[in-house]
Write a protein that holds these residues in place. Structure first.
Motif, PDB file in Angstrom:
ATOM      1  N   GLN A 192       0.842  -1.194   0.000  1.00 31.89           N
ATOM      2  CA  GLN A 192       0.000   0.000   0.000  1.00 31.89           C
ATOM      3  C   GLN A 192       0.876   1.242   0.000  1.00 31.89           C
ATOM      4  O   GLN A 192       2.079   1.187   0.260  1.00 31.89           O
ATOM      5  CB  GLN A 192      -0.942   0.030   1.197  1.00 31.89           C
ATOM      6  N   PRO A 207       3.628   0.494  -2.930  1.00 28.85           N
ATOM      7  CA  PRO A 207       2.694  -0.619  -3.138  1.00 28.85           C
ATOM      8  C   PRO A 207       3.335  -1.755  -3.935  1.00 28.85           C
ATOM      9  O   PRO A 207       4.447  -1.628  -4.464  1.00 28.85           O
ATOM     10  CB  PRO A 207       1.547   0.028  -3.928  1.00 28.85           C
ATOM     11  N   GLN A 212      -2.880  -5.436  -3.716  1.00 28.14           N
ATOM     12  CA  GLN A 212      -2.626  -4.525  -2.598  1.00 28.14           C
ATOM     13  C   GLN A 212      -3.420  -4.938  -1.355  1.00 28.14           C
ATOM     14  O   GLN A 212      -4.444  -5.617  -1.454  1.00 28.14           O
ATOM     15  CB  GLN A 212      -3.017  -3.094  -2.996  1.00 28.14           C
ATOM     16  N   ASP A 223      -7.186  -4.848  -0.976  1.00 25.98           N
ATOM     17  CA  ASP A 223      -7.679  -3.633  -1.613  1.00 25.98           C
ATOM     18  C   ASP A 223      -7.910  -3.920  -3.094  1.00 25.98           C
ATOM     19  O   ASP A 223      -7.340  -4.851  -3.653  1.00 25.98           O
ATOM     20  CB  ASP A 223      -6.638  -2.522  -1.439  1.00 25.98           C
TER      21      ASP A 223
END
Length: 255
Positions: A192, A207, A212, A223
């Motif tokens: 991230q 990232p 992620q 994510d």
């Protein structure tokens, strides 16, 4: 000397022995290739830095990494992550354009490659000998310094991730605080974006080139953001310019 240094920072490719290997819904090798092709096509680079987890527990993946990175003709500075085998990583990357660990001087800057891996553990720690080497690297130059490490040394405001950062982060930060030439500290591992400040030191997480992790999550969560890379310019005057390019956004912007 007195020239800016333009870097591509990328992290956590998690390559497999199979070119079709997939992690959390993303094929690792094609994602890495797309990231690197985009970054090198849009930025005039002096070097590339990989902040660890080159492979996902399968050392055969190092051959893919070597084959891909050799094509760009730029220095590649690497550190191991918790999914790497440090000995096999060093053996696979034992020739130019690769350098694993140690430090390198480029223009007005010293780039320090710090090993934070603990065998068999997701959590990291910087061993006493690594801290001593860092101290020597910082004390023996008047260049500005960028430090690269795999595990995060500061809180990510995420309970599960904070449990697997640098266990002795205070010791690491004490060394950094003692040296006024340190201007940036960058890491991977957290999948991230993060951009913070500690005194005059820029704190930067890059990232993954694959999937992620959801920021500020109490428990493990993925994510939906795409693969990414960081552009990092080390200015000759000691300042730092940086941004993160998320691949799909970059592709849309370039269309």
């Amino acid at each position: 000397m007195n020239e800016d240094v333009r870097l591509l920072v990328f992290s956590d490719p998690h390559l497999f022995a199979s070119p079709q290997g997939s992690l959390r819904g993303v094929q690792s090798l094609p994602a890495l290739e797309r990231v690197l092709d985009h970054a090198t096509a849009h930025t005039d680079l002096d070097a590339l830095i990989c902040c660890g987890d080159i492979v996902n527990d399968e050392p055969e993946g190092y051959a893919h990494f070597v084959r891909i990175l050799e094509r760009y003709g730029k220095p590649v500075y690497c550190i191991p992550g918790n999914h790497d085998d440090p000995a096999q990583l060093r053996a696979a990357l034992a020739r130019p354009p690769f350098q694993v660990g140690g430090h390198v001087d480029v223009s007005n800057w010293r780039i320090v490659l710090l090993d934070s891996c603990v065998p068999g553990q997701a959590r990291g720690a910087v061993r006493p000998e690594e801290l001593a080497a860092l101290e020597r690297s910082l004390a023996s130059t008047d260049r500005y310094a960028l430090i690269c490490v795999h595990h995060q040394p500061v809180s990510m405001s995420s309970r599960w991730l904070d449990a697997i950062g640098v266990a002795n982060a205070d010791e690491l930060l004490d060394v950094i605080d003692a040296h006024a030439n340190v201007r940036a500290l960058t890491w991977g591992h957290v999948h991230q974006y993060y951009d913070g400040q500690r005194g005059q030191v820029r704190l930067l997480a890059t990232p993954s080139t694959g999937a992620q992790f959801l920021p500020r999550s109490e428990h493990f969560a993925i994510d939906q953001r795409p693969p990414a890379y960081r552009r990092l310019t080390l200015r000759a005057n000691g300042t730092v310019d940086t941004d993160v390019v998320w691949l799909t956004e970059a592709l849309v912007a370039a269309a």
